[in-house]
Scaffold this motif. Structure first.
Motif, short mmCIF file in Angstrom:
data_model
loop_
_atom_site.label_atom_id
_atom_site.label_comp_id
_atom_site.label_asym_id
_atom_site.label_seq_id
_atom_site.Cartn_x
_atom_site.Cartn_y
_atom_site.Cartn_z
N LEU A 56 0.82 -1.21 0.00
CA LEU A 56 0.00 0.00 0.00
C LEU A 56 0.86 1.26 0.00
N ILE A 57 1.87 1.30 0.84
CA ILE A 57 2.76 2.46 0.89
C ILE A 57 3.51 2.62 -0.43
N GLY A 58 3.94 1.52 -1.02
CA GLY A 58 4.61 1.57 -2.32
C GLY A 58 3.71 2.14 -3.40
N MET A 59 2.47 1.74 -3.40
CA MET A 59 1.52 2.24 -4.40
C MET A 59 1.22 3.73 -4.18
N VAL A 60 1.12 4.14 -2.94
CA VAL A 60 0.88 5.55 -2.65
C VAL A 60 2.05 6.39 -3.15
N TYR A 61 3.28 5.92 -2.86
CA TYR A 61 4.46 6.67 -3.32
C TYR A 61 4.58 6.67 -4.84
N LEU A 62 4.25 5.57 -5.48
CA LEU A 62 4.29 5.52 -6.94
C LEU A 62 3.27 6.49 -7.55
N SER A 63 2.08 6.51 -7.02
CA SER A 63 1.07 7.44 -7.55
C SER A 63 1.44 8.89 -7.27
N LEU A 64 2.00 9.15 -6.10
CA LEU A 64 2.45 10.52 -5.81
C LEU A 64 3.59 10.94 -6.73
N ALA A 65 4.50 10.03 -7.02
CA ALA A 65 5.60 10.35 -7.92
C ALA A 65 5.09 10.69 -9.31
N ILE A 66 4.11 9.97 -9.77
CA ILE A 66 3.51 10.25 -11.09
C ILE A 66 2.83 11.61 -11.09
#
Length: 74
Positions: A56-66
Motif C-alpha cells: 500500500l505504501i509503495g503504491m501511494v508513493y508511486l502514484s504521488l511520484a507520477i
C-alpha cells in the motif's frame, strides 16, 4: 558541438530544485500518513513485517511520484 556547452545553468538549478521539492513532498506525505493511521507505520513495516502495508505504501508513493512529475512537467 561540445556536450557540456549545451547544458545551461538554469536547467541544472531547476533540476536540483525540483528534486528536493519532490523528495520534500514525499516526506510530508509520509508524516501525514503516519499521523492519520491508528498505528505507527515504521513499526508495522519493520517489526511486524506487514506485507499488505508495504504494498500500500509503495503504491501511494508511486502514484504521488507520477502526480508530482506531471505537475513539474506542466
Amino acid at each position: 558541438m561540445d556536450y557540456f556547452s549545451a547544458i545551461k545553468l538554469t536547467e541544472i538549478i531547476s533540476t536540483i530544485f525540483y528534486t528536493f521539492l519532490g523528495a520534500g513532498l514525499m516526506f510530508v506525505i509520509w508524516k501525514i500518513m503516519d499521523r492519520v493511521t491508528p498505528f505507527h507505520l515504521l513499526e508495522q513495516v519493520e517489526k511486524e513485517q506487514n506485507l499488505a502495508l508495504d504494498v500500500l505504501i509503495g503504491m501511494v508513493y508511486l502514484s504521488l511520484a507520477i502526480i508530482i512529475a506531471a505537475v513539474i512537467l506542466s
